[in-house]
Design a protein around this motif. Structure first.
Motif, PDB file in Angstrom:
ATOM      1  N   GLY A 225      32.605 101.897  26.277  1.00  0.00           N
ATOM      2  CA  GLY A 225      32.434 101.040  27.458  1.00  0.00           C
ATOM      3  C   GLY A 225      31.785 101.783  28.609  1.00  0.00           C
ATOM      4  N   GLN A 226      32.158 103.075  28.750  1.00  0.00           N
ATOM      5  CA  GLN A 226      31.593 103.845  29.862  1.00  0.00           C
ATOM      6  C   GLN A 226      30.093 104.091  29.637  1.00  0.00           C
ATOM      7  OE1 GLN A 226      34.530 102.842  31.075  1.00  0.00           O
ATOM      8  NE2 GLN A 226      35.071 103.783  29.114  1.00  0.00           N
ATOM      9  N   SER A 227      29.711 104.286  28.370  1.00  0.00           N
ATOM     10  CA  SER A 227      28.282 104.446  28.065  1.00  0.00           C
ATOM     11  C   SER A 227      27.545 103.151  28.392  1.00  0.00           C
ATOM     12  CB  SER A 227      28.079 104.799  26.591  1.00  0.00           C
ATOM     13  OG  SER A 227      28.777 105.974  26.256  1.00  0.00           O
ATOM     14  N   ASP A 228      28.145 102.026  28.011  1.00  0.00           N
ATOM     15  CA  ASP A 228      27.554 100.727  28.353  1.00  0.00           C
ATOM     16  C   ASP A 228      27.349 100.636  29.863  1.00  0.00           C
ATOM     17  OD1 ASP A 228      27.512  99.805  25.753  1.00  0.00           O
ATOM     18  OD2 ASP A 228      29.400  98.696  25.913  1.00  0.00           O
ATOM     19  N   SER A 229      28.374 101.032  30.577  1.00  0.00           N
ATOM     20  CA  SER A 229      28.333 100.914  32.029  1.00  0.00           C
ATOM     21  C   SER A 229      27.247 101.824  32.631  1.00  0.00           C
ATOM     22  CB  SER A 229      29.711 101.255  32.581  1.00  0.00           C
ATOM     23  OG  SER A 229      29.761 100.995  33.950  1.00  0.00           O
ATOM     24  N   ILE A 230      27.162 103.047  32.130  1.00  0.00           N
ATOM     25  CA  ILE A 230      26.137 103.978  32.624  1.00  0.00           C
ATOM     26  C   ILE A 230      24.737 103.379  32.426  1.00  0.00           C
ATOM     27  CG2 ILE A 230      25.004 106.199  32.143  1.00  0.00           C
ATOM     28  CD1 ILE A 230      27.868 107.277  31.434  1.00  0.00           C
ATOM     29  N   GLU A 231      24.530 102.730  31.280  1.00  0.00           N
ATOM     30  CA  GLU A 231      23.216 102.141  30.988  1.00  0.00           C
ATOM     31  C   GLU A 231      23.078 100.744  31.601  1.00  0.00           C
ATOM     32  OE1 GLU A 231      22.650 102.344  26.708  1.00  0.00           O
ATOM     33  OE2 GLU A 231      23.372 104.420  26.707  1.00  0.00           O
ATOM     34  N   GLU A 232      24.103 100.318  32.330  1.00  0.00           N
ATOM     35  CA  GLU A 232      24.114  98.985  32.946  1.00  0.00           C
ATOM     36  C   GLU A 232      23.838  97.885  31.936  1.00  0.00           C
ATOM     37  OE1 GLU A 232      22.058  98.938  36.724  1.00  0.00           O
ATOM     38  OE2 GLU A 232      23.604 100.264  37.540  1.00  0.00           O
ATOM     39  N   VAL A 233      24.504  98.019  30.795  1.00  0.00           N
ATOM     40  CA  VAL A 233      24.414  97.003  29.754  1.00  0.00           C
ATOM     41  C   VAL A 233      25.124  95.751  30.257  1.00  0.00           C
ATOM     42  CG1 VAL A 233      25.286  96.399  27.448  1.00  0.00           C
ATOM     43  CG2 VAL A 233      24.200  98.636  27.857  1.00  0.00           C
ATOM     44  N   THR A 234      24.438  94.618  30.166  1.00  0.00           N
ATOM     45  CA  THR A 234      25.042  93.382  30.664  1.00  0.00           C
ATOM     46  C   THR A 234      25.874  92.711  29.577  1.00  0.00           C
ATOM     47  OG1 THR A 234      23.034  92.178  30.070  1.00  0.00           O
ATOM     48  CG2 THR A 234      23.223  92.964  32.357  1.00  0.00           C
ATOM     49  N   GLN A 255      39.404 100.364  36.344  1.00  0.00           N
ATOM     50  CA  GLN A 255      40.014 101.498  37.046  1.00  0.00           C
ATOM     51  C   GLN A 255      38.961 102.374  37.699  1.00  0.00           C
ATOM     52  OE1 GLN A 255      43.268 101.047  37.236  1.00  0.00           O
ATOM     53  NE2 GLN A 255      42.811  99.433  35.744  1.00  0.00           N
ATOM     54  N   LEU A 256      37.826 102.531  37.004  1.00  0.00           N
ATOM     55  CA  LEU A 256      36.781 103.415  37.536  1.00  0.00           C
ATOM     56  C   LEU A 256      35.905 102.701  38.561  1.00  0.00           C
ATOM     57  CD1 LEU A 256      35.772 105.081  34.150  1.00  0.00           C
ATOM     58  CD2 LEU A 256      36.974 106.215  36.046  1.00  0.00           C
ATOM     59  N   GLY A 257      35.980 101.370  38.551  1.00  0.00           N
ATOM     60  CA  GLY A 257      35.143 100.598  39.469  1.00  0.00           C
ATOM     61  C   GLY A 257      33.650 100.810  39.225  1.00  0.00           C
ATOM     62  N   ILE A 258      33.277 100.907  37.950  1.00  0.00           N
ATOM     63  CA  ILE A 258      31.865 101.142  37.614  1.00  0.00           C
ATOM     64  C   ILE A 258      31.199  99.850  37.154  1.00  0.00           C
ATOM     65  CG2 ILE A 258      32.157 103.597  37.132  1.00  0.00           C
ATOM     66  CD1 ILE A 258      32.515 102.913  34.193  1.00  0.00           C
ATOM     67  N   PHE A 259      29.920  99.932  36.794  1.00  0.00           N
ATOM     68  CA  PHE A 259      29.152  98.727  36.433  1.00  0.00           C
ATOM     69  C   PHE A 259      29.910  97.876  35.415  1.00  0.00           C
ATOM     70  CE2 PHE A 259      26.249  96.205  33.945  1.00  0.00           C
ATOM     71  CZ  PHE A 259      25.466  95.614  34.928  1.00  0.00           C
ATOM     72  N   PRO A 260      30.084  96.586  35.729  1.00  0.00           N
ATOM     73  CA  PRO A 260      30.951  95.742  34.876  1.00  0.00           C
ATOM     74  C   PRO A 260      30.268  95.190  33.629  1.00  0.00           C
ATOM     75  CG  PRO A 260      30.167  94.482  36.755  1.00  0.00           C
ATOM     76  CD  PRO A 260      29.591  95.869  36.904  1.00  0.00           C
ATOM     77  N   SER A 261      30.025  96.049  32.656  1.00  0.00           N
ATOM     78  CA  SER A 261      29.538  95.563  31.359  1.00  0.00           C
ATOM     79  C   SER A 261      30.615  94.673  30.756  1.00  0.00           C
ATOM     80  CB  SER A 261      29.278  96.742  30.421  1.00  0.00           C
ATOM     81  OG  SER A 261      28.281  97.581  30.939  1.00  0.00           O
ATOM     82  N   ARG A 262      30.181  93.690  29.967  1.00  0.00           N
ATOM     83  CA  ARG A 262      31.156  92.818  29.281  1.00  0.00           C
ATOM     84  C   ARG A 262      30.912  92.857  27.783  1.00  0.00           C
ATOM     85  NH1 ARG A 262      33.603  88.550  31.948  1.00  0.00           N
ATOM     86  NH2 ARG A 262      34.706  88.369  29.971  1.00  0.00           N
ATOM     87  N   GLN A 263      31.996  92.801  27.051  1.00  0.00           N
ATOM     88  CA  GLN A 263      31.899  92.876  25.587  1.00  0.00           C
ATOM     89  C   GLN A 263      32.022  91.487  24.959  1.00  0.00           C
ATOM     90  OE1 GLN A 263      34.307  95.935  23.397  1.00  0.00           O
ATOM     91  NE2 GLN A 263      35.144  94.163  22.327  1.00  0.00           N
ATOM     92  N   TYR A 264      31.185  91.217  23.941  1.00  0.00           N
ATOM     93  CA  TYR A 264      31.248  89.956  23.190  1.00  0.00           C
ATOM     94  C   TYR A 264      31.247  90.286  21.706  1.00  0.00           C
ATOM     95  CZ  TYR A 264      29.945  88.302  27.770  1.00  0.00           C
ATOM     96  OH  TYR A 264      29.937  88.066  29.114  1.00  0.00           O
TER      97      TYR A 264
END
Ligand code: ATP
Ligand code: MG
Length: 567
Positions: A225-234, A255-264
Motif C-alpha cells: 500500500g505504501q508503494s502504491d501511495s508513493i506512486e500516487e496510484v489511484t 495513520q501515515l496520512g499519505i496519498f490515499p490509494s484505494r484497493q479493488y
C-alpha cells in the motif's frame, strides 16, 4: 507467415465494461484525484508470468489506456530469498510482448528507505513495536476466527526501547528471527490481519538490487500500500484473496496520512488442465517435468508464446472472460478458441504431412513434374498464392488411408477416388505391403481432367486430402502437445498426494518424420501457419534451416475425431 499484428491501443477502442471500470469511470466523472487515473501491475519477480497475470496486465494497462491514465510496472521485490534478475527481465519482455508499455519502471526495493522512515514514524506514534517472541509464539497469540488473540508480552515496550531495537535490527546486530516489528492495532479485531501484523522481519540475505544494504525486509502488506501511495496510484487492483487485507491497507495509509490509494479486488483466473502459481510452475521446472519456463506446455506467457499464441489472442481471451468478483474456473478451450479465431484470419495455409505414406501416381510420366497454384488463404485473396510441385511420387497422411474403411470414413481406400488439395482426383488401385503386412505404398492413378480439383463430368468425391511431393518436400520435426495435466483440476489431489501425480505422461509427442511442402523451406522462429487439416503451427525457437522444428499451437476441429469418439 501471418498478417500484421493489431496493437493493444486499438483494442481499447471497443471498451469493455466491468465493475472496476465502472468505479474508475465514476471517479473520473466526479473528479476524484483530479480525474487522474494511475494503475500499476505489481509482480513479484520470483518466477515467469503466466496467463493469469495476463488478465491482471490487460486490466491494469487497459484501464490506463481507456481513461487516459498511466500504468506503472512495479516489481514487488521485498523477499530477496526467492527473487532474481532473470525474472525481472522475463517479466519486462512478457509485458511488452503482450503489447503494453509502462509509464514508470518501479521497484518496491527503491522505497526501502522511505518505508523504514515511515516505520519509525509509527513507532514514535506508539503504533508499532518490536516483538522478540518466536514466530511460533506470535502465531499462537494470534487467536482464531472465533477467539480473540492474546497481546504479546512485548506489546507495551516504550517508544525509546522500540526505536533502539528497531535501529539495531536494521544495523544488523541480531540474527534472523530474533525480533520482528509489528503494527499495534487490535488483538481482538474480527479481521485477523489487523491483529498486530508483522511489518518487518530480519533476513540476512542479499537482495538482487540492494545487495547487502538491508538485513530487515518489509512484509507484503506494509510494502504494498505504501508503494502504491508513493506512486500516487489511484486504483490499486488486485485479486480477491487480498480483500481481507484491505482494512490493513487502509489503516497504514490513514495513520501515515499519505496519498490515499484505494484497493479493488477481482477474481483471479483459473484454467482447467493446468496450474497457475509460480511456486508450482517453479516446481515443474526444477523437477525437470518440463523443459523450462518456456516449455510450450507451460501456462507461462513465455511458454504459450513459444507454443504459437499471439498477443491478440490472449488480449481477446481476457476480454472474453471479463472481470468479476466471483471465482470460477475457465475452460482451457476458451483460450484455445481465441487463438483459432485469431490465426484463422491471419495465418497462411500450407501443406504438411505428419506421418507420410508414399503414393505413386502410376499414370504420371516419370521424371516430370508441374507447379500447381495454391491459395495462401481461402477467404482472403490479399494473401496471394504460392506454387506447390506435383509429380509421380507424393506423400499423404497415413491416417488418410484405410484398407478396410468403416462406414463413415470417406478418405482413401482400395478402389476409392479422392481429391488431392489444389491438384487432381486420384484413385487407389493397389496397396503395397512389407513382409509383416504393413502398408508401405499405394499405387494410384490420377485424372488429368480434374486439374484444380473439379471433374468436368461433374462426378464428386467425398474427401480432399493434403499431400506433399516426395522429392521437393522438406524433412521436419513436429511437436504435438496435449494437456499438461490429465485432469481438469490438477490441484485436486487425495490426502498425501501431489499435484504432480496428475501430470499427463503423453503431453508431448515428437514426430521426426514429418514432411513439409517446399515453400516452408525458409521460415523463422515464431512464424505461424495453418497446416491444412492439422492445425495451427508455429516455428519453434530451436528451429534451424537444417532442422526445422514446428510446434502445434492448437488443432483445428477434427470432424473424424468427433465421429470416432461418438462410436
Ligand atoms: P503466483 O501465486 O502465481 O505467484 P501471485 O499473485 O503471487 O501469483 P504476483 O507476482 O504477486 O503473483 O502477481 C502480480 C499481480 O498479478 C497481482 O496483482 C496478482 O493479483 C495478479 N495475478 C496473479 N495471478 C493471477 C491470476 N491467476 N489471475 C489474475 N491475476 C493474477
Ligand atoms: Mg506472490
Amino acid at each position: 507467415m501471418s498478417k500484421e499484428n493489431s496493437s493493444a491501443a486499438e483494442d481499447a477502442s471497443s471498451k469493455p465494461v466491468d465493475f472496476i471500470r465502472e468505479i474508475v469511470a465514476r471517479d473520473v466523472a466526479e473528479g476524484t484525484h483530479g480525474g487522474r487515473v494511475q494503475t500499476r501491475f505489481p509482480p513479484e519477480p520470483n518466477g515467469y508470468l503466466h496467463i493469469g497475470h495476463a488478465k491482471s496486465i490487460c486490466l491494469n494497462f487497459g484501464i490506463a489506456q481507456e481513461f487516459g491514465g498511466k500504468c506503472n510496472l512495479r516489481f514487488d521485490d521485498t523477499n530477496p530469498s526467492k527473487e532474481e534478475t532473470e525474472y525481472v527481465d522475463s517479466i519486462k519482455d512478457d509485458v511488452r510482448w503482450l503489447g503494453f508499455e509502462w509509464d514508470q519502471e518501479c521497484y518496491a526495493s527503491d522505497y526501502f528507505e522511505q518505508l523504514y522512515e515511515w516505520a519509525e514514524e509509527l513507532i514514535k506514534q506508539g503504533l508499532a513495536y518490536v516483538d522478540s517472541g518466536t514466530l511460533d509464539e506470535i502465531r499462537e497469540q494470534r487467536g482464531t476466527v472465533n477467539e480473540p488473540g492474546t497481546p504479546s508480552p512485548y506489546r507495551d515496550r516504550s517508544v525509546e526501547e522500540n526505536l533502539d531495537l528497531f535501529r539495531r535490527m536494521k544495523a544488523g546486530e541480531f540474527p534472523n528471527g530474533a525480533h520482528v516489528l509489528r503494527a499495534k492495532i487490535d488483538m481482538a479485531a474480527g479481521n485477523m490481519s489487523l491483529r498486530d501484523p508483522i511489518m518487518y522481519r530480519i533476513m540476512h540475505t542479499p537482495h538482487h538490487r540492494t545487495g547487502d544494504k538491508w538485513c530487515i525486509y518489509p512484509m507484503y502488506d506494509w510494502a504494498h500500500g505504501q508503494s502504491d501511495s508513493i506512486e500516487e496510484v489511484t486504483h490499486s487492483i488486485c485479486t480477491l484473496e487480498f480483500e481481507i487485507h484491505r482494512p490493513l491497507y487502509d489503516w497504514y495509509i490513514a495513520q501515515l496520512g499519505i496519498f490515499p490509494s484505494r484497493q479493488y479486488e477481482f477474481a483471479r483466473l483459473n484454467l482447467t488442465y493446468t496450474v497457475m502459481s509460480k511456486r508450482r510452475l517453479l516446481e515443474l521446472v526444477q523437477g525437470k517435468h518440463v523443459q523450462g519456463w518456456d516449455d510450450p506446455r507451460m501456462p507461462t506467457l513465455a511458454g504459450i508464446r513459444r507454443r504459437g499464441y499471439t498477443p491478440e489472442a490472449i488480449r481477446n481471451f481476457c476480454r472474453t472472460i471479463g472481470v468479476t468478483k466471483y471465482s470460477g474456473t475457465t475452460d482451457l478451450s476458451v483460450l484455445e478458441n481465441s487463438l483459432r479465431d485469431d490465426l484463422n484470419t491471419r495465418a497462411e495455409r500450407r501443406m504438411a504431412v505428419l506421418n507420410p505414406l508414399k503414393v505413386v501416381i502410376t499414370n504420371y510420366p516419370e521424371g516430370e513434374s508441374e507447379e500447381l497454384d495454391a491459395a495462401n488463404h481461402p477467404a482472403d485473396e490479399s494473401f496471394g498464392k504460392r506454387k506447390v510441385p506435383f509429380g509421380r511420387e507424393l506423400y499423404i497422411e497415413r491416417d488418410d488411408f484405410m484398407e478396410d474403411p468403416p462406414k463413415k470414413f470417406f478418405r482413401l481406400g482400395p478402389g476409392r477416388e479422392v481429391r488431392l488439395r489444389y491438384a487432381y482426383f486420384v484413385r487407389c488401385n493397389e496397396v503395397i505391403k512389407d513382409v509383416d503386412g504393413n502398408v508401405t505404398e499405394l499405387h494410384c492413378t490420377y485424372d488429368p481432367e480434374t486439374k484444380g480439383g473439379n471433374a468436368p463430368d461433374g462426378r464428386k468425391v467425398k474427401a480432399t486430402l493434403h499431400w506433399v511431393p516426395v522429392e521437393q518436400s522438406i524433412a521436419a520435426e513436429v511437436r504435438l502437445y496435449d494437456h499438461l495435466f490429465r485432469v481438469e483440476n490438477p490441484s485436486d489431489v487425495p490426502e498425501g498426494g501431489d499435484f504432480k501425480d496428475n501430470l499427463n505422461p503423453d503431453s508431448l509427442q515428437i514426430n521426426e518424420n514429418a514432411r513439409l511442402e517446399p515453400s516452408l523451406g525458409q521460415v523463422n522462429p515464431g512464424d505461424k501457419f495453418q497446416f491444412e487439416r492439422l492445425g495451427y503451427f508455429c516455428v519453434d525457437t530451436t528451429s534451424t534451416a537444417d532442422k526445422p522444428v514446428f510446434n502445434r499451437a492448437v488443432t483445428l476441429k477434427d470432424t473424424w475425431q468427433k465421429v470416432k469418439s461418438k462410436g
